[in-house]
Design an enzyme around this catalytic site. Structure first.
Site, PDB file in Angstrom:
ATOM      1  CB  CYS A   1     117.560  79.089  60.184  1.00  0.00           C
ATOM      2  SG  CYS A   1     117.816  78.646  58.455  1.00  0.00           S
TER       3      CYS A   1
ATOM      4  CG  HIS B   1     121.475  81.523  61.184  1.00  0.00           C
ATOM      5  ND1 HIS B   1     121.470  80.315  61.827  1.00  0.00           N
ATOM      6  CD2 HIS B   1     121.060  81.285  59.918  1.00  0.00           C
ATOM      7  CE1 HIS B   1     121.078  79.372  60.985  1.00  0.00           C
ATOM      8  NE2 HIS B   1     120.819  79.932  59.826  1.00  0.00           N
TER       9      HIS B   1
ATOM     10  CD  GLU C   1     122.274  81.523  65.312  1.00  0.00           C
ATOM     11  OE1 GLU C   1     122.372  80.680  64.399  1.00  0.00           O
ATOM     12  OE2 GLU C   1     121.301  82.303  65.420  1.00  0.00           O
TER      13      GLU C   1
END
Length: 198
Positions: free
Chosen positions: A81, A177, A179
């Protein structure tokens, strides 16, 4: 046997999630806030967050030029991002002068900030990711997209006909994202890149 030493730029954004994902993917992970910490890692993750704020803090902490130098020397990096925005060679809608997002020039690409819209336009969806055996569940939050890639940049994923994942040599970037999900395949890919296995 220990994994590669991978730092996560810990100025602003979702640092803890990347640290945990990297450990699960087989790396030793560390926060990076100072020049000595940057010099001590084999590779760097630039997390999501706010690209203009991150640029301001990089300048304040005198990390911007050392980071550009490490990238130019070939240090592997992964940006998600805001990290994708900063790794670009050119940023569209970079922000107000003096508070703008500064390109680190790691990947030969032009990225548009907040391209998918504001916070209320955030969305999730499954996307095909080149080299992975099944689609990735992608979380897009005020996400950028890539408008141009150079000849050495491989497009790894698209969403709504826009480029949202790329790789150039040892540099990896996603507009989303990974994660934030339990899927560690993209972090594992990056660790393999750092270790010379991919």
């Amino acid at each position: 046997m220990t994994g590669p030493r991978v730092g996560v730029l810990a100025l602003q954004g979702d640092t803890r999630e990347h640290l945990a994902a990297l450990r699960e993917a087989g790396a030793e992970s560390f926060t990076v806030r100072r020049r000595g910490e940057l010099d001590a890692v084999d590779a760097l993750v630039i997390p999501g967050g706010e690209s203009t704020t991150m640029t301001h803090l990089l300048r304040e902490l005198e990390l911007l030029e050392p980071l550009r130098a490490r990238l130019a020397e070939g240090m592997p990096a992964y940006g998600s991002c805001a990290g994708m925005i900063l790794l670009a060679s050119e940023i569209l809608d970079a922000g107000a002068p003096g508070r703008d997002a500064a390109p680190l020039k790691g990947i030969d690409m032009t990225v548009r900030r907040n391209a998918f819209g504001r916070q209320v336009d955030s969305f999730e969806g499954d996307i095909d990711f080149e080299g992975l055996d099944a689609p990735v569940h992608a979380v897009f939050i005020r996400a950028p997209w890539v408008e141009r890639v150079g000849p050495d940049v491989r497009v790894l994923g698209r969403a709504a006909d826009h480029i949202v994942a790329v790789r150039q040599d040892k540099m990896l970037a996603t507009a989303f994202h990974p994660e934030m999900t339990g899927d560690r395949r993209i972090h594992r890919l990056f660790v393999d890149i750092v270790a010379g296995r991919a």
